[in-house]
Scaffold this motif. Sequence first.
Motif, PDB file in Angstrom:
ATOM      1  N   GLU A  24       5.556 -18.904 -42.382  1.00 27.89           N
ATOM      2  CA  GLU A  24       5.151 -17.771 -41.554  1.00 27.89           C
ATOM      3  C   GLU A  24       5.060 -16.470 -42.339  1.00 27.89           C
ATOM      4  O   GLU A  24       5.850 -15.538 -42.152  1.00 27.89           O
ATOM      5  CB  GLU A  24       6.133 -17.578 -40.392  1.00 27.89           C
ATOM      6  N   PRO A  25       4.106 -16.355 -43.296  1.00 27.70           N
ATOM      7  CA  PRO A  25       3.979 -15.097 -44.043  1.00 27.70           C
ATOM      8  C   PRO A  25       3.808 -13.920 -43.102  1.00 27.70           C
ATOM      9  O   PRO A  25       3.251 -14.045 -42.011  1.00 27.70           O
ATOM     10  CB  PRO A  25       2.722 -15.325 -44.889  1.00 27.70           C
ATOM     11  N   LEU A  26       4.268 -12.770 -43.547  1.00 28.23           N
ATOM     12  CA  LEU A  26       4.318 -11.602 -42.685  1.00 28.23           C
ATOM     13  C   LEU A  26       2.931 -11.210 -42.179  1.00 28.23           C
ATOM     14  O   LEU A  26       2.739 -10.897 -41.018  1.00 28.23           O
ATOM     15  CB  LEU A  26       4.936 -10.433 -43.457  1.00 28.23           C
ATOM     16  N   HIS A  27       1.980 -11.162 -43.093  1.00 28.98           N
ATOM     17  CA  HIS A  27       0.607 -10.834 -42.708  1.00 28.98           C
ATOM     18  C   HIS A  27      -0.296 -11.966 -43.197  1.00 28.98           C
ATOM     19  O   HIS A  27      -1.125 -11.776 -44.060  1.00 28.98           O
ATOM     20  CB  HIS A  27       0.177  -9.502 -43.323  1.00 28.98           C
ATOM     21  N   SER A  28      -0.089 -13.152 -42.669  1.00 33.39           N
ATOM     22  CA  SER A  28      -0.775 -14.349 -43.132  1.00 33.39           C
ATOM     23  C   SER A  28      -2.271 -14.087 -43.303  1.00 33.39           C
ATOM     24  O   SER A  28      -2.897 -13.472 -42.438  1.00 33.39           O
ATOM     25  CB  SER A  28      -0.568 -15.473 -42.116  1.00 33.39           C
ATOM     26  N   GLY A 241       6.891  -4.095 -44.927  1.00 26.02           N
ATOM     27  CA  GLY A 241       7.476  -4.328 -43.619  1.00 26.02           C
ATOM     28  C   GLY A 241       8.793  -5.079 -43.757  1.00 26.02           C
ATOM     29  O   GLY A 241       9.291  -5.316 -44.848  1.00 26.02           O
ATOM     30  N   THR A 242       9.354  -5.463 -42.618  1.00 27.74           N
ATOM     31  CA  THR A 242      10.632  -6.181 -42.603  1.00 27.74           C
ATOM     32  C   THR A 242      10.604  -7.260 -41.522  1.00 27.74           C
ATOM     33  O   THR A 242      10.266  -6.946 -40.381  1.00 27.74           O
ATOM     34  CB  THR A 242      11.801  -5.217 -42.320  1.00 27.74           C
ATOM     35  N   PRO A 243      10.933  -8.518 -41.839  1.00 23.92           N
ATOM     36  CA  PRO A 243      11.245  -9.003 -43.179  1.00 23.92           C
ATOM     37  C   PRO A 243       9.975  -9.350 -43.944  1.00 23.92           C
ATOM     38  O   PRO A 243       8.997  -9.802 -43.356  1.00 23.92           O
ATOM     39  CB  PRO A 243      12.072 -10.253 -42.907  1.00 23.92           C
ATOM     40  N   PHE A 244       9.994  -9.147 -45.243  1.00 24.28           N
ATOM     41  CA  PHE A 244       8.901  -9.622 -46.082  1.00 24.28           C
ATOM     42  C   PHE A 244       9.308 -10.976 -46.656  1.00 24.28           C
ATOM     43  O   PHE A 244      10.364 -11.518 -46.304  1.00 24.28           O
ATOM     44  CB  PHE A 244       8.539  -8.602 -47.166  1.00 24.28           C
ATOM     45  N   ASP A 245       8.486 -11.514 -47.541  1.00 28.24           N
ATOM     46  CA  ASP A 245       8.659 -12.923 -47.891  1.00 28.24           C
ATOM     47  C   ASP A 245       9.644 -13.187 -49.030  1.00 28.24           C
ATOM     48  O   ASP A 245      10.558 -13.989 -48.889  1.00 28.24           O
ATOM     49  CB  ASP A 245       7.293 -13.536 -48.218  1.00 28.24           C
ATOM     50  N   ALA A 267      21.225  -2.612 -40.930  1.00 25.79           N
ATOM     51  CA  ALA A 267      21.705  -1.460 -40.173  1.00 25.79           C
ATOM     52  C   ALA A 267      20.559  -0.620 -39.623  1.00 25.79           C
ATOM     53  O   ALA A 267      20.593  -0.189 -38.464  1.00 25.79           O
ATOM     54  CB  ALA A 267      22.600  -0.600 -41.062  1.00 25.79           C
ATOM     55  N   ALA A 268      19.524  -0.398 -40.436  1.00 22.71           N
ATOM     56  CA  ALA A 268      18.436   0.501 -40.037  1.00 22.71           C
ATOM     57  C   ALA A 268      17.349  -0.204 -39.232  1.00 22.71           C
ATOM     58  O   ALA A 268      16.811   0.364 -38.270  1.00 22.71           O
ATOM     59  CB  ALA A 268      17.821   1.144 -41.279  1.00 22.71           C
ATOM     60  N   TYR A 269      17.009  -1.449 -39.638  1.00 23.73           N
ATOM     61  CA  TYR A 269      15.845  -2.122 -39.049  1.00 23.73           C
ATOM     62  C   TYR A 269      16.220  -3.363 -38.247  1.00 23.73           C
ATOM     63  O   TYR A 269      15.338  -4.045 -37.727  1.00 23.73           O
ATOM     64  CB  TYR A 269      14.865  -2.511 -40.158  1.00 23.73           C
ATOM     65  N   CYS A 274      14.385  -9.867 -46.264  1.00 20.11           N
ATOM     66  CA  CYS A 274      13.386 -10.830 -46.736  1.00 20.11           C
ATOM     67  C   CYS A 274      13.727 -12.243 -46.268  1.00 20.11           C
ATOM     68  O   CYS A 274      14.828 -12.499 -45.769  1.00 20.11           O
ATOM     69  CB  CYS A 274      13.318 -10.802 -48.267  1.00 20.11           C
ATOM     70  N   ARG A 275      12.772 -13.141 -46.453  1.00 20.53           N
ATOM     71  CA  ARG A 275      12.987 -14.546 -46.105  1.00 20.53           C
ATOM     72  C   ARG A 275      13.610 -15.333 -47.256  1.00 20.53           C
ATOM     73  O   ARG A 275      14.345 -16.281 -47.028  1.00 20.53           O
ATOM     74  CB  ARG A 275      11.655 -15.177 -45.700  1.00 20.53           C
TER      75      ARG A 275
END
Length: 497
Positions: A24-28, A241-245, A267-269, A274-275
């Motif tokens: 599931e890549p972040l922006h496949s 972005g979060t999470p990235f790969d 804590a922030a996001y 990452c994966r």
Amino acid sequence: METTVLSHNLCLTNTLTRKKEAFEPLHSPLVGMYVCGPTVYGDPHLGHARSAVTFDIVFRYLRHLGYKVRYVRNITDVGHLEHDSDEGEDKIAKKARIEQLEPMEVAQYYANRYHQFMDRMGVLRPSIEPLASGHILEQIELVKAILAEGFAYEVNGSVYFDVQAYGKSFPYGKLSGRVLDELLATTRSNLASQEEKRHPADFALWKKAQAEHIMRWPSPWGEGFPGWHTECTAMSHKYLGTPFDIHGGGMDLTFPHHEAETAQCQAAYHQSPCRYWMHNNMITVNGQKMGKSLGNFITLEEFFTGKHPGLAQAYAPMTVRFFILQAHYRSTLDFSNEALQAAEKGLQRLLQAKPALERIKPAATSQVSEPVSEIERKCYQAMDDDFNTPVLIAHLFELARLVNAGADNKADFTEGDLASARKLYTVFVEEILGLEAAGEDSRLSGRMEGVMEILLDIRAQAKARKDWATSDLIRDKLKAAGITVMDGKDGASWKME
């Protein structure tokens, strides 16, 4: 989302290629990869090269598989303190003070040097190379977000991450295998900032700049500068972005840097950064880590020129690259002249397969179709097994042996076999491993320097004797060979045309 540290039990590229629905890549089909880059206050050494080459291989192979890869590698030009603690003098500012330069002069000079040496080693430039100093606003916003979530506190213009407050909700130490109670018990208590901290294991998100501190920026808490860990969380989130790969870096960064990144991001996001975590192991010298802090490092310039007492000769950039690739990225790699000389010979043997392919005369029938296709299968299998370059290289030596047999008329290749073998060589030796015969020309650079010193010294002696004929003859012969001699007030210099 659960984050995974790569191990022998997990095949990342199998996950990518065989089980894309699990990845599931972040922006496949875009794969996001962030790698911790250099702190630019000195010349790059072999340890820097190992990390760069490791993730260059990942970058190259994923692109070969058809993925669009957004590769982000930062440059740390602020906020990296002595001994990587919350104390001491910024390393770049210290260098600037010693050399009477602006800090950004130091950072720019050594960033340029880093690029020059990595280019020579065949390391591809990343997609984005952000500077920590260019993302101060993003780092301030990250600190504000962590404060708002109750996982940080401000004291006298500095902001610290509250490890115990975080530990009540999330497992601090999970990435590195540290136990929070042990960290609190073993953290040094003799640092000046400890009196500001609630607990010794807390780390700085933002530090108040003392009067003598050169690099400083305005913030809601007063003038200061970001903590070392802050930059990577802010910049990876901005560009991936979060999470990235994939998040990569040296094994020595697992704690505290990557542990701190994980905590900041959660804590922030509200997510892991990452994966997949990938950590390359260290270069060692006699079993001890090679590094600037230990004073046992050898710069790449010294490798390429041979000008270091620990080196028996000069080594070409491609030899150094091949030496690095002969060990799996998660294994330690021990430096020795014997190992580098063996790598030099092995590389020559592998590179000689390319001209050997051109000498093969195609036959009507084949003896090698099956072996070539089997070698190709094993090459992909090696790279799919956690980027196993030493096993890949072993299979490529099989290809070289087969090609040499064909060049010596001891094995028959059809036109189709030759096409397959050439493609296999091009894809794995040149495109994925990044090894090029042209790069071996530079192995003579150190010797060339020595030869030119001798010639210019002979010419200087001739000029001193007013033997203008010999002086001009040397200059003109070098000019004909493509080397220009330039006379100056400090003596003669030369350049290749």
